[in-house]
Design a protein around this motif. Sequence first.
Motif, mmCIF file in Angstrom:
data_model
loop_
_atom_site.group_PDB
_atom_site.id
_atom_site.type_symbol
_atom_site.label_atom_id
_atom_site.label_comp_id
_atom_site.label_asym_id
_atom_site.label_seq_id
_atom_site.Cartn_x
_atom_site.Cartn_y
_atom_site.Cartn_z
ATOM 1 N N ARG A 27 64.994 59.537 41.073
ATOM 2 C CA ARG A 27 63.788 60.329 40.858
ATOM 3 C C ARG A 27 64.118 61.781 40.529
ATOM 4 N NH1 ARG A 27 59.635 57.101 41.361
ATOM 5 N NH2 ARG A 27 59.743 55.397 42.824
ATOM 6 N N GLY A 28 65.277 62.248 40.960
ATOM 7 C CA GLY A 28 65.710 63.617 40.650
ATOM 8 C C GLY A 28 66.675 63.616 39.476
ATOM 9 N N GLU A 29 67.416 64.692 39.383
ATOM 10 C CA GLU A 29 68.413 64.829 38.319
ATOM 11 C C GLU A 29 69.568 63.861 38.555
ATOM 12 O OE1 GLU A 29 71.223 68.291 36.338
ATOM 13 O OE2 GLU A 29 70.131 68.711 38.174
ATOM 14 N N VAL A 30 70.060 63.258 37.498
ATOM 15 C CA VAL A 30 71.209 62.358 37.560
ATOM 16 C C VAL A 30 72.378 63.032 36.852
ATOM 17 C CG1 VAL A 30 72.141 60.105 36.890
ATOM 18 C CG2 VAL A 30 69.741 60.301 37.575
ATOM 19 N N ARG A 31 73.511 63.064 37.542
ATOM 20 C CA ARG A 31 74.727 63.627 36.943
ATOM 21 C C ARG A 31 75.778 62.533 36.906
ATOM 22 N NH1 ARG A 31 75.499 69.618 37.316
ATOM 23 N NH2 ARG A 31 73.413 70.398 37.788
ATOM 24 N N CYS A 46 78.000 58.038 38.805
ATOM 25 C CA CYS A 46 76.716 58.734 38.707
ATOM 26 C C CYS A 46 76.158 59.048 40.088
ATOM 27 C CB CYS A 46 75.716 57.890 37.921
ATOM 28 S SG CYS A 46 76.222 57.594 36.222
ATOM 29 N N VAL A 47 75.587 60.247 40.196
ATOM 30 C CA VAL A 47 75.022 60.730 41.457
ATOM 31 C C VAL A 47 73.636 61.297 41.178
ATOM 32 C CG1 VAL A 47 75.323 62.393 43.328
ATOM 33 C CG2 VAL A 47 77.327 61.294 42.323
ATOM 34 N N SER A 48 72.693 61.013 42.092
ATOM 35 C CA SER A 48 71.350 61.577 42.007
ATOM 36 C C SER A 48 70.924 62.008 43.406
ATOM 37 C CB SER A 48 70.364 60.544 41.461
ATOM 38 O OG SER A 48 69.062 61.075 41.399
ATOM 39 N N ASP A 49 70.576 63.253 43.557
ATOM 40 C CA ASP A 49 70.170 63.800 44.866
ATOM 41 C C ASP A 49 71.210 63.517 45.944
ATOM 42 O OD1 ASP A 49 67.919 65.327 44.676
ATOM 43 O OD2 ASP A 49 66.525 63.727 45.246
ATOM 44 N N GLY A 50 72.485 63.606 45.591
ATOM 45 C CA GLY A 50 73.567 63.388 46.547
ATOM 46 C C GLY A 50 73.884 61.926 46.812
ATOM 47 N N VAL A 51 73.181 61.006 46.159
ATOM 48 C CA VAL A 51 73.407 59.569 46.347
ATOM 49 C C VAL A 51 74.299 59.057 45.229
ATOM 50 C CG1 VAL A 51 72.313 57.295 46.409
ATOM 51 C CG2 VAL A 51 71.186 59.252 47.481
#
Length: 82
Positions: A41-45, A61-66
């Motif tokens: 739901r947040g930014e994906v890096r 890939c990480v999104s919101d620290g996940v």
Amino acid sequence: MGIDAPEMADSPRCKDGRRARSDCHEGRAVTSRDLLRSLTRGEVRCTVTGRDTYGRVLARCVSDGVDLNKAMLRAGMARRYR
């Protein structure tokens, strides 16, 4: 990177028989896709680490620290792949 997740039944790898029937089950692929949507739901890096034998990008890939790769494994929506 490091995981093998279900593919949509209409993917080229499913249509030409290169994937096991269980890997191409539409319901499992949709469930996997929906899990990823809920996690991103947040930014994906993503950090690209290379390409596989089919030329697809391999990435962590990480999104919101996940860590999305690890989350897919924990949820049973992917299996480890070397």
